[in-house]
Design an enzyme around this catalytic site. Structure first.
Site, short mmCIF file in Angstrom:
data_model
loop_
_atom_site.label_atom_id
_atom_site.label_comp_id
_atom_site.label_asym_id
_atom_site.label_seq_id
_atom_site.Cartn_x
_atom_site.Cartn_y
_atom_site.Cartn_z
CG HIS A 159 40.08 49.74 11.15
ND1 HIS A 159 39.75 50.68 10.19
CD2 HIS A 159 41.01 50.34 11.94
CE1 HIS A 159 40.44 51.79 10.40
NE2 HIS A 159 41.22 51.61 11.45
CB CYS A 247 34.77 54.00 7.99
SG CYS A 247 34.69 53.88 6.23
C1 CIR Z 1 42.91 54.64 6.59
O1 CIR Z 1 43.78 53.88 6.16
O2 CIR Z 1 42.92 55.09 7.73
C2 CIR Z 1 41.80 55.05 5.64
N1 CIR Z 1 42.31 55.10 4.31
C3 CIR Z 1 40.63 54.10 5.71
C4 CIR Z 1 39.95 54.13 7.04
C5 CIR Z 1 38.73 53.29 7.08
N2 CIR Z 1 38.11 53.39 8.35
C6 CIR Z 1 37.19 52.55 8.80
O3 CIR Z 1 36.82 51.60 8.11
N3 CIR Z 1 36.70 52.75 10.00
#
Ligand code: CIR
Length: 252
Positions: A159, A247
């Site tokens: 991201h 997140c």
């Molecule tokens: C993913 O791959 O979607 C999750 N394992 C990690 C998401 C992390 N999200 C974020 O940093 N906003």
């Protein structure tokens, strides 16, 4: 009062999506780290709302990806990973009687981890999770709220906020070589220490301190020398699942 929504770690968290081959997060340690994160928010004056984890969705603790708050509007996202789409419903329901609802509609996809609002500008990462339609839909909603959008292509990282972390409304910490820095020309850039690539994450709080990852001590020293007040916390199991500090909450 500033509020934060968080979501508990599900029993299936060891199946969260990760690009870190062979590194399986420890669910119990992740829960402990998550409870310290919640305590840090509360200790800094936030009222924390907690949604229960849902074992059908190993990544549901990463609540930021499911909704973006812009002023009085909450935008329910359409996450770019198929396995995460079902996470959105519980978060939308939570916000439905608190804020005005909008949503990203297919074929648009968007993860909240690609969205960074600084002052009157909203930076939208164009990543493997956020496609052009999703970015354009969010830009349209943001425009109605008086914000200008800048699209930032994101390559080789999950991201936008995996590589660009706001510290204050004018300053971001960037992992070198990940984004076109010309697109961030309104901002002051501080670089993550080269020996700590993707180990730094930050969440600025309204109390004046920023939560930061203890896994990036050299970057933290650099920032302290610039006068930032930092509160390091250990979120090793969250990093193992490609998450960071932004997140795990939605501030509203
Ligand atoms: C993913 O791959 O979607 C999750 N394992 C990690 C998401 C992390 N999200 C974020 O940093 N906003």
């Amino acid at each position: 009062m500033q509020r934060a929504l968080v979501r508990e770690i599900p029993n299936t968290f060891d199946r969260a999506i990760t690009g870190k081959q062979g590194r399986v997060p420890d669910v119990e340690l992740a829960r402990l780290q998550h409870s310290l994160y919640r305590a840090a928010l509360e200790g800094n004056g936030y009222a924390v709302d907690v949604l229960g984890g849902d074992d059908r969705f190993p990544d549901c603790v990463f609540v930021e990806d499911t909704a973006v708050v812009i002023g009085d509007v909450v935008v329910a996202t359409n996450p770019g990973a198929e396995s995460r789409v079902g996470e959105v419903a519980a978060v939308s329901t939570f916000f439905s009687d608190r804020l005005q609802l909008a949503s990203i509609e297919a074929p648009g996809t968007l993860d909240g981890g690609d969205v960074m609002t600084l002052g009157e500008t909203i930076y939208i990462g164009r990543s493997g999770r956020t496609n052009r339609e999703g970015a354009e839909q969010l830009a349209g909603i943001a425009k109605d709220q008086g914000l200008t959008s800048i699209f930032v292509p994101v390559d080789g990282v999950l991201h936008l906020k995996s590589a660009v972390l706001p510290l204050d409304p004018k300053t971001v910490v960037v992992t070198p070589g990940t984004v076109d820095e010309n697109l961030l020309s309104e901002l002051r850039i501080v670089y993550e220490h080269p020996s700590e690539r993707f180990r730094f994450s930050a969440l600025p709080l309204t109390s004046g301190t920023s939560l930061v990852t203890s896994s990036a001590p050299k970057t933290n020293t650099l920032l302290r020398n610039e006068g930032y007040d930092l509160t390091p916390i250990d979120v090793s199991e969250i990093l193992a699942a490609d998450g960071g500090l932004t997140c795990m909450s939605i501030m509203y």
